[in-house]
Design a protein around this motif. Structure first.
Motif, mmCIF file in Angstrom:
data_model
loop_
_atom_site.group_PDB
_atom_site.id
_atom_site.type_symbol
_atom_site.label_atom_id
_atom_site.label_comp_id
_atom_site.label_asym_id
_atom_site.label_seq_id
_atom_site.Cartn_x
_atom_site.Cartn_y
_atom_site.Cartn_z
ATOM 1 N N GLN A 255 0.856 -1.184 0.000
ATOM 2 C CA GLN A 255 0.000 0.000 0.000
ATOM 3 C C GLN A 255 0.896 1.240 0.000
ATOM 4 O O GLN A 255 1.630 1.488 0.945
ATOM 5 C CB GLN A 255 -0.909 0.017 1.247
ATOM 6 C CG GLN A 255 -1.884 -1.155 1.309
ATOM 7 C CD GLN A 255 -3.045 -0.956 0.349
ATOM 8 O OE1 GLN A 255 -3.125 0.044 -0.358
ATOM 9 N NE2 GLN A 255 -3.957 -1.923 0.305
ATOM 10 N N ARG A 256 0.823 2.028 -1.085
ATOM 11 C CA ARG A 256 1.653 3.226 -1.199
ATOM 12 C C ARG A 256 0.808 4.347 -1.811
ATOM 13 O O ARG A 256 -0.155 4.093 -2.547
ATOM 14 C CB ARG A 256 2.882 2.974 -2.097
ATOM 15 C CG ARG A 256 3.807 1.869 -1.603
ATOM 16 C CD ARG A 256 4.494 2.242 -0.309
ATOM 17 N NE ARG A 256 5.464 1.232 0.081
ATOM 18 C CZ ARG A 256 5.181 0.170 0.838
ATOM 19 N NH1 ARG A 256 3.926 -0.015 1.265
ATOM 20 N NH2 ARG A 256 6.104 -0.691 1.147
ATOM 21 N N ILE A 257 1.175 5.569 -1.526
ATOM 22 C CA ILE A 257 0.510 6.736 -2.084
ATOM 23 C C ILE A 257 1.566 7.701 -2.618
ATOM 24 O O ILE A 257 2.627 7.881 -2.012
ATOM 25 C CB ILE A 257 -0.379 7.444 -1.035
ATOM 26 C CG1 ILE A 257 -1.172 8.573 -1.686
ATOM 27 C CG2 ILE A 257 0.444 7.950 0.137
ATOM 28 C CD1 ILE A 257 -2.235 9.172 -0.776
ATOM 29 N N THR A 258 1.294 8.294 -3.772
ATOM 30 C CA THR A 258 2.256 9.204 -4.413
ATOM 31 C C THR A 258 1.664 10.606 -4.466
ATOM 32 O O THR A 258 0.559 10.807 -4.974
ATOM 33 C CB THR A 258 2.579 8.736 -5.843
ATOM 34 O OG1 THR A 258 3.104 7.406 -5.790
ATOM 35 C CG2 THR A 258 3.604 9.666 -6.477
ATOM 36 N N MET A 259 2.428 11.571 -3.922
ATOM 37 C CA MET A 259 2.018 12.985 -3.951
ATOM 38 C C MET A 259 3.197 13.828 -4.391
ATOM 39 O O MET A 259 4.315 13.647 -3.873
ATOM 40 C CB MET A 259 1.528 13.442 -2.568
ATOM 41 C CG MET A 259 0.198 12.857 -2.158
ATOM 42 S SD MET A 259 -0.410 13.608 -0.627
ATOM 43 C CE MET A 259 -1.985 12.763 -0.469
ATOM 44 N N LYS A 260 2.958 14.740 -5.307
ATOM 45 C CA LYS A 260 4.006 15.634 -5.808
ATOM 46 C C LYS A 260 3.584 17.089 -5.562
ATOM 47 O O LYS A 260 3.207 17.804 -6.478
ATOM 48 C CB LYS A 260 4.239 15.387 -7.292
ATOM 49 C CG LYS A 260 4.711 13.977 -7.632
ATOM 50 C CD LYS A 260 6.061 13.669 -7.005
ATOM 51 C CE LYS A 260 6.534 12.266 -7.372
ATOM 52 N NZ LYS A 260 7.838 11.945 -6.748
ATOM 53 N N GLY A 262 5.636 19.108 -3.509
ATOM 54 C CA GLY A 262 6.859 19.877 -3.303
ATOM 55 C C GLY A 262 6.923 20.580 -1.963
ATOM 56 O O GLY A 262 7.668 21.553 -1.807
ATOM 57 N N ASP A 263 6.164 20.108 -0.979
ATOM 58 C CA ASP A 263 6.173 20.762 0.330
ATOM 59 C C ASP A 263 6.069 19.704 1.423
ATOM 60 O O ASP A 263 6.357 18.522 1.203
ATOM 61 C CB ASP A 263 5.034 21.784 0.437
ATOM 62 C CG ASP A 263 3.671 21.167 0.085
ATOM 63 O OD1 ASP A 263 3.562 19.928 0.156
ATOM 64 O OD2 ASP A 263 2.757 21.918 -0.265
ATOM 65 N N GLU A 264 5.647 20.162 2.637
ATOM 66 C CA GLU A 264 5.583 19.255 3.772
ATOM 67 C C GLU A 264 4.583 18.123 3.559
ATOM 68 O O GLU A 264 4.747 17.037 4.139
ATOM 69 C CB GLU A 264 5.203 20.027 5.045
ATOM 70 C CG GLU A 264 6.280 20.953 5.576
ATOM 71 C CD GLU A 264 6.300 22.304 4.890
ATOM 72 O OE1 GLU A 264 7.079 23.158 5.296
ATOM 73 O OE2 GLU A 264 5.522 22.488 3.919
ATOM 74 N N ILE A 265 3.552 18.350 2.741
ATOM 75 C CA ILE A 265 2.570 17.293 2.497
ATOM 76 C C ILE A 265 3.203 16.147 1.724
ATOM 77 O O ILE A 265 2.945 14.968 1.994
ATOM 78 C CB ILE A 265 1.348 17.859 1.754
ATOM 79 C CG1 ILE A 265 0.632 18.894 2.638
ATOM 80 C CG2 ILE A 265 0.387 16.744 1.363
ATOM 81 C CD1 ILE A 265 -0.558 19.548 1.988
ATOM 82 N N GLU A 266 4.055 16.490 0.772
ATOM 83 C CA GLU A 266 4.786 15.438 0.057
ATOM 84 C C GLU A 266 5.701 14.689 1.013
ATOM 85 O O GLU A 266 5.818 13.456 0.956
ATOM 86 C CB GLU A 266 5.587 16.045 -1.095
ATOM 87 C CG GLU A 266 6.338 14.997 -1.910
ATOM 88 C CD GLU A 266 7.071 15.599 -3.105
ATOM 89 O OE1 GLU A 266 7.969 14.932 -3.657
ATOM 90 O OE2 GLU A 266 6.731 16.743 -3.490
ATOM 91 N N ALA A 267 6.354 15.456 1.923
ATOM 92 C CA ALA A 267 7.211 14.807 2.919
ATOM 93 C C ALA A 267 6.389 13.900 3.828
ATOM 94 O O ALA A 267 6.832 12.811 4.219
ATOM 95 C CB ALA A 267 7.944 15.874 3.745
ATOM 96 N N LEU A 268 5.153 14.338 4.164
ATOM 97 C CA LEU A 268 4.269 13.518 4.989
ATOM 98 C C LEU A 268 3.890 12.227 4.272
ATOM 99 O O LEU A 268 3.876 11.146 4.875
ATOM 100 C CB LEU A 268 3.019 14.326 5.338
ATOM 101 C CG LEU A 268 1.952 13.605 6.176
ATOM 102 C CD1 LEU A 268 2.519 13.227 7.540
ATOM 103 C CD2 LEU A 268 0.716 14.478 6.336
ATOM 104 N N SER A 269 3.591 12.319 2.978
ATOM 105 C CA SER A 269 3.233 11.114 2.228
ATOM 106 C C SER A 269 4.424 10.154 2.126
ATOM 107 O O SER A 269 4.258 8.941 2.224
ATOM 108 C CB SER A 269 2.731 11.487 0.830
ATOM 109 O OG SER A 269 3.774 12.049 0.043
ATOM 110 N N ASP A 270 5.639 10.722 1.959
ATOM 111 C CA ASP A 270 6.841 9.870 1.926
ATOM 112 C C ASP A 270 7.033 9.169 3.264
ATOM 113 O O ASP A 270 7.373 7.979 3.319
ATOM 114 C CB ASP A 270 8.065 10.713 1.584
ATOM 115 C CG ASP A 270 8.025 11.241 0.148
ATOM 116 O OD1 ASP A 270 7.260 10.682 -0.671
ATOM 117 O OD2 ASP A 270 8.741 12.226 -0.139
#
Length: 545
Positions: A255-260, A262-270
């Motif tokens: 189970q993975r999710i990809t978000m681009k 470029g901010d803290e939300i992307e860091a949260l998804s990573d």
């Protein structure tokens, strides 16, 4: 009820917008009001003082004299006042003389082009009472007329316009005195400017500022909400939906999710993806650990059953023997314990009892217990001194003690014919003895050193004589050192008290009562040590064969 992030954000932003709108509008209103009021106040006082300075003292005196309204000077003065009223766009311009309760009018300018009604013109020599002019609902308005009179008595006008709101309207009144040759007040100029239009303008200005500020802030908020929704709330909602789907399905693998973004939300998804990877590994390891724990738990259950089967656990233990009654219990702190008890017939006329406590807990202590129990029983033979038994067992235990364990132990042998009770103590607790018809009391024995501590230790046996009806209660330190939630120990005193409450009962009844009292004292506190007890009653002497 749960409220989503975007409505909360819109609501909080709306509150901030309303506060900003009101704050900006009020600030602009107060700034404009202060500026306009100062501007008009300066105008009123400047014009009032200028007109007073223009007046000819001799002309004023002629006008104030009896029949002054018939003079040429009066006509010229009226013409001048009308011209000044028109040019200055002033509401009221008058030449008056005040006294303590009224004001006498000598000239009241009238310009019909400005909308003045001749019927409302105050005639020459009219006397207007302050009570008629002032606002009857506002005592402060009356005080302003009194202030004009007090200043006039001191040959002064007013430094600032007087603000009045009465039957004459909302006005700024400038009062400037005309002084005679001796510097005494002769008359005064009343320069009254209607401020109603200014007030209406300010009220209109406030409403317009509120509307303009609201529109600007509303448009800004709408644009900002669109921006926030696109860059913050939508990605967060997507992440929340993803996690909820995983939670409801219970599927954590791949189970993975990809978000681009470029901010803290992307860091949260990573970070979330990393957490999911770690969670997969944890679940896999947990399955292995759980299986291993289940295997170990099964083996420990088997070990506990084996240990229990090694201790005498069938009661009555000697149903055909009438000379004594014996009962024992052990409650281990872990799956298997280090305490042990034993009792056996050394021969037909001698009963041996053993109570011991191995240092440590769990499997190592249980294994060492098996060795100790076996050695003590094997070396307890008819006629052998118990001190010699413990000395021999001690040396044998020291040879096979790589873990550094030790045993506190008590052994006693009761001669069923004579009642002689021989005993040996290797660092163990003092037994409680209850003589027939008496009470339980600790029997003080000087203990020897623990078993398996050092080689070649010498142990000395002792003896006492028991009568029919006497009881012996022996136990491990798990009884007296039982601890409650307040870290208080159960202790010897409580043990003696509960024993004496049940001294008239049988051994099989005494031990459960003691355990019940211990449990009540301990309460919710966890058990840290094995609780082992043994009680034997000497009921009858055995007849010699």
């Amino acid at each position: 009820m749960k409220i989503k992030l975007l409505p909360k954000f819109i609501l909080s932003l709306g509150v901030i917008g309303v506060i900003l709108t009101i704050a900006i509008s009020l600030f602009s209103y107060r700034s404009s009001r202060s500026y306009l009021e100062n501007l008009y106040a300066q105008r009123v006082m400047t014009n009032s003082n200028s007109i007073a300075d223009m007046m000819s003292v001799s002309d004023v005196k002629k006008i104030l004299a009896e029949g002054g309204d018939k003079t040429e000077e009066y006509s010229e003065m009226v013409t001048l006042f009308n011209k000044l009223k028109k040019d200055s766009d002033v509401t009221y311009l008058s030449l008056v003389v005040p006294d303590e309760d009224s004001v006498h009018f000598y000239i009241d300018a009238l310009v019909e082009e400005m909308g003045d009604d001749p019927a409302n013109q105050i005639a020459y020599g009219s006397d207007i009472l302050y009570t008629d002019a002032a606002n009857p609902d506002d005592p402060a308005d009356m005080e302003k007329y009194i202030t004009i009179w007090n200043q006039y008595q001191q040959n002064k006008g007013v430094d600032h316009p007087l603000v009045t709101d009465n039957s004459y309207g909302y006005n700024y009144t400038g009062v400037s005195v005309i002084l005679d040759e001796n510097g005494k007040a002769l008359a005064e100029i009343q320069y009254i400017l209607d401020m109603k239009e200014v007030r209406n303008y300010l009220n209109s200005f406030l409403i317009n500022m509120l509307l303009i500020s609201f529109c600007i802030i509303a448009v800004t908020m709408a644009a900002y909400i669109v921006f926030v929704r696109k860059t913050i709330t939508r990605p967060i909602s997507r992440l929340a939906d993803f996690t909820q789907e995983i939670t409801e399905s219970g599927k954590f693998e791949n189970q993975r999710i990809t978000m681009k973004t470029g901010d803290e939300i992307e860091a949260l998804s990573d970070s979330f993806n990393f957490m999911m990877e770690e969670l997969e590994n944890y679940i896999a390891n947990l399955s292995k650990v759980t299986a291993e724990k289940e295997r170990i738990g099964t083996e420990l259950d088997i070990a506990r059953n084996i240990q229990a089967s090694m201790l005498p656990c069938i009661f009555p233990a000697f149903p055909d023997r009438k000379e004594f009654d014996i009962y024992a219990t052990m409650t281990p702190a872990k799956e298997v314990g280090g305490d042990f008890y034993d009792f056996f017939m050394v021969d037909e006329t001698h009963l041996a009892i053993v109570m011991a406590d191995v240092s440590g807990k769990g499997v190592p202590a249980a294994l060492f217990m098996v060795i100790g129990k076996t050695l003590i029983k094997d070396h307890t033979t008819p006629g052998r001194d118990l001190g010699e038994v413990f000395s021999t067992v001690n040396n044998l235990l020291c040879e096979a003690n790589s873990e550094g364990l030790f045993i506190t132990a008590f052994e006693g042998v009761l001669d069923l014919v004579t009642g002689e009770f021989c005993f040996v103590n290797a660092g163990h607790e003092m037994p409680f003895i209850c003589k027939a018809g008496g009470s339980f009391a600790a029997y003080k024995i000087r203990p020897g050193f623990v078993l398996a501590g050092f080689e070649d230790m010498n142990y000395k046996a002792g003896s006492m004589t028991l009568d029919v009806g006497d009881l012996i209660f022996q136990y491990t330190d798990g009884v007296t050192e039982a601890t409650n939630v307040e870290n208080q120990l159960y202790g010897m005193e409580r043990l003696e008290q509960v024993l004496n409450r049940v001294k008239d009962r049988t051994p099989s009844e005494i031990l459960p009562e003691v355990k019940k009292d211990i449990d009540a004292f301990v309460g919710e506190a966890p058990q840290f040590d094995d609780i082992t007890m043994l009680c034997v009653e000497y009921k009858a002497k055995m007849e010699k064969a």
